[in-house]
Design a protein around this motif. Structure first.
Motif, PDB file in Angstrom:
ATOM      1  N   CYS A  80       0.790  -1.305   0.133  1.00 35.35           N
ATOM      2  CA  CYS A  80      -0.131  -0.152   0.058  1.00 35.35           C
ATOM      3  C   CYS A  80       0.965   1.260   0.076  1.00 35.35           C
ATOM      4  N   LEU A  81       0.243   2.318  -0.027  1.00 39.98           N
ATOM      5  CA  LEU A  81       1.143   3.737  -0.376  1.00 39.98           C
ATOM      6  C   LEU A  81       1.190   4.409   1.263  1.00 39.98           C
ATOM      7  N   LYS A  82       2.279   4.960   1.232  1.00 36.24           N
ATOM      8  CA  LYS A  82       2.286   5.907   2.477  1.00 36.24           C
ATOM      9  C   LYS A  82       1.159   6.952   2.450  1.00 36.24           C
ATOM     10  N   GLY A  83       0.621   6.887   3.799  1.00 37.80           N
ATOM     11  CA  GLY A  83      -0.753   7.675   3.901  1.00 37.80           C
ATOM     12  C   GLY A  83      -2.051   7.234   3.378  1.00 37.80           C
ATOM     13  N   SER A  84      -2.000   6.016   2.889  1.00 43.02           N
ATOM     14  CA  SER A  84      -3.130   5.191   2.176  1.00 43.02           C
ATOM     15  C   SER A  84      -4.293   5.106   3.271  1.00 43.02           C
ATOM     16  N   TYR A  85      -5.534   5.152   2.909  1.00 39.00           N
ATOM     17  CA  TYR A  85      -6.648   4.695   3.795  1.00 39.00           C
ATOM     18  C   TYR A  85      -7.521   3.866   2.877  1.00 39.00           C
ATOM     19  N   HIS A  86      -7.986   2.750   3.657  1.00 40.36           N
ATOM     20  CA  HIS A  86      -8.712   1.720   2.978  1.00 40.36           C
ATOM     21  C   HIS A  86      -9.888   1.140   3.915  1.00 40.36           C
ATOM     22  N   GLY A  87      -9.996   1.658   4.994  1.00 39.22           N
ATOM     23  CA  GLY A  87     -11.198   1.213   5.770  1.00 39.22           C
ATOM     24  C   GLY A  87     -10.705   0.927   7.277  1.00 39.22           C
ATOM     25  N   GLU A  88     -11.619   0.627   8.003  1.00 42.56           N
ATOM     26  CA  GLU A  88     -11.125   0.434   9.546  1.00 42.56           C
ATOM     27  C   GLU A  88     -11.610  -0.950  10.089  1.00 42.56           C
ATOM     28  N   THR A  89     -11.762  -1.975   9.224  1.00 41.50           N
ATOM     29  CA  THR A  89     -11.801  -3.379   9.675  1.00 41.50           C
ATOM     30  C   THR A  89     -10.509  -3.813   9.861  1.00 41.50           C
ATOM     31  N   ILE A  90     -10.266  -4.867  10.399  1.00 44.43           N
ATOM     32  CA  ILE A  90      -8.772  -5.343  10.501  1.00 44.43           C
ATOM     33  C   ILE A  90      -8.199  -5.756   9.125  1.00 44.43           C
TER      34      ILE A  90
END
Length: 462
Positions: A158-168
């Motif tokens: 994944c990329l630095k600063g990435s966000y893809h959700g908050e499940t585990i």
């Protein structure tokens, strides 16, 4: 009798002042992505109804929804055409399980979405929220390689600063410390590579130069972990939760080529940036590439009902097609492919088609950019940026550690409410993502009042 009395109490309290509703919410509702103690000083808005680009609270005060209610609302609140479609669907079928059954809305939606990719991504798997879509794509990639006998391919980039959700599983490919640090012991870490964020340009560099530099770091990781990586996951063109970091489409082209070279899946998280937000329906179209998986949610139902889905290619679908149930993709939830949500999505796609939304958005985007020019040229603003129907800029502080800098987002949010604007900065980044139905009068209002709010908040920081 006790239950009936409680209902009478609730019906009576429907007429109580909005302060009562706020107090009751704070006592009973645990609000998302919120430090609840902050609501001792930060307003909680009890919403009564919505119309078009506006939300109205229980005292009749209105707020222009400049963030599309967390990036989901495309065509305004209480949209008549989506309303009509849902009312019709209510009289036909509210829900049926999708295991062993199917229905018209989910079939038609899958066909229409596939057609928008020219059939490249021909299979849709449904869920409810964006994080679930991320989980599905990660599991599909992992399981595909296992079915192929390549059991060592079980790592992700994944990329630095990435966000893809908050499940585990989604947190495993999220690189925002605020969300993942508390759950570190539960998370299987991914490889984090450089972001192509154009704000990282060094003197003399262009956004494309940054993209190429970041792609080189991606290749380094793919070389080092050759034969181990299952997939790369990224947000095409805009990394929203890290402060609306925007990058050149060249990065997507380079990463697509690298994934092909190293036999790695490319997962495009278009949960926030799909459905026309970046100027094309799918963000990846800006780079003229298709990934192996596309994750959609948020705007796909027009902001009406929870719906997410993962689109993937024929060869990946065939990798699970077998008489052995263990080689099937064993993932589900009770509301998979809910007919009401799918019908809202079909109505949303129909508006795109009949109203020529993407062409209309190009005109509106130019008008909004013009309205924001006083902010773009403000001496305390840097990195003013725009992609499609998304705008962002960063507030400049002499001391980023000063209290005024640390409280900027909350102060801006609160002051914006006084000016009839719903805006929710991320750190020192102010962003704008309005519904596509904003008119010229509303565009002018946003430009004028955003500038006023920014001056007020930055004046307090001086």
């Amino acid at each position: 009798m006790v239950f009936k009395n409680k209902l009478n109490v609730v019906n009576t309290e429907l007429k109580t002042p909005s302060t009562s509703w706020v107090e009751r919410s704070l006592q009973s509702v645990w609000h998302p992505c919120t430090q609840m103690q902050h609501h001792e000083t930060m307003p909680l808005i009890p919403v009564s109804h919505g119309r078009g680009a506006w939300l109205v609270d229980m005292e009749g005060k209105r707020y222009l929804d400049g963030i599309s209610s967390w990036w989901v609302n495309l065509f305004g609140h209480a949209n008549p055409r989506i309303n009509t479609a849902l009312k019709d669907q209510l009289d036909q079928l509210e829900h049926a399980m999708l295991a062993g059954f199917t229905h018209e809305p989910v079939i038609r939606l899958s066909e229409k979405l596939s057609a928008l990719t020219g059939g490249v991504l021909g299979h849709c798997f449904y869920a409810s929220d964006g994080a679930s879509a991320t989980e599905i794509a990660l599991k599909m990639s992992f399981h595909f390689w296992r079915n192929q006998g390549q059991t060592e391919k079980q790592e992700f980039i994944c990329l630095k600063g990435s966000y893809h959700g908050e499940t585990i599983g989604a947190l495993a490919v999220t690189d925002v410390a605020l969300f993942r640090d508390a759950y570190g012991p539960m998370i299987r870490n991914a490889h984090v590579v450089a972001s192509p964020d154009a704000r990282l340009a060094q003197e003399g560099e262009t956004a494309m130069d940054v993209a190429r530099r970041a792609a080189a770091d991606m290749e380094r990781c793919l070389q080092e972990r050759a034969g181990k990586i299952a997939a790369v996951i990224l947000e095409p063109l805009v990394q929203c939760a890290t402060g609306f970091a925007m990058h050149d489409p060249e990065y997507l082209r380079l990463v697509r080529a690298l994934c092909d070279q190293y036999q790695v899946h490319l997962i495009a998280d278009e949960i926030a940036v799909g459905c026309g937000r970046t100027g094309t329906f799918f963000a990846c179209e800006n780079a003229q590439i298709w990934p192996d998986f596309v994750c959609l949610s948020k705007g796909i139902s027009g902001g009406y009902l929870p719906l997410s889905l993962v689109m993937t290619r024929e060869n990946i679908y065939q990798g699970f097609y077998d008489s052995d149930v263990r080689r099937g993709f064993l993932h589900s939830h009770s509301y998979t492919g809910n007919p009401l949500a799918c019908r809202a999505a079909l109505a949303t796609l129909e508006i795109f088609e009949t109203d020529e939304v993407l062409a209309q958005n190009r005109v509106k985007a130019a008008n909004i950019t013009e309205a924001l020019q006083p902010l773009a040229q403000h001496h305390r603003v840097k990195h003013f940026r725009q992609q499609g129907m998304m705008w962002a800029f960063d507030a400049v502080f002499d001391d980023a550690t000063a209290p005024a800098a640390k409280t900027f987002s909350r102060r801006f949010f609160t002051q914006a409410l006084q000016e009839e604007l719903l805006l929710r900065p991320i750190g020192n980044t102010v962003y704008l993502m309005p519904p596509y139905i904003v008119n010229q009068e509303e565009i002018s209002l946003v430009g004028e009042r955003m500038l006023k709010v920014f001056n007020q908040v930055m004046g307090e920081a001086a």
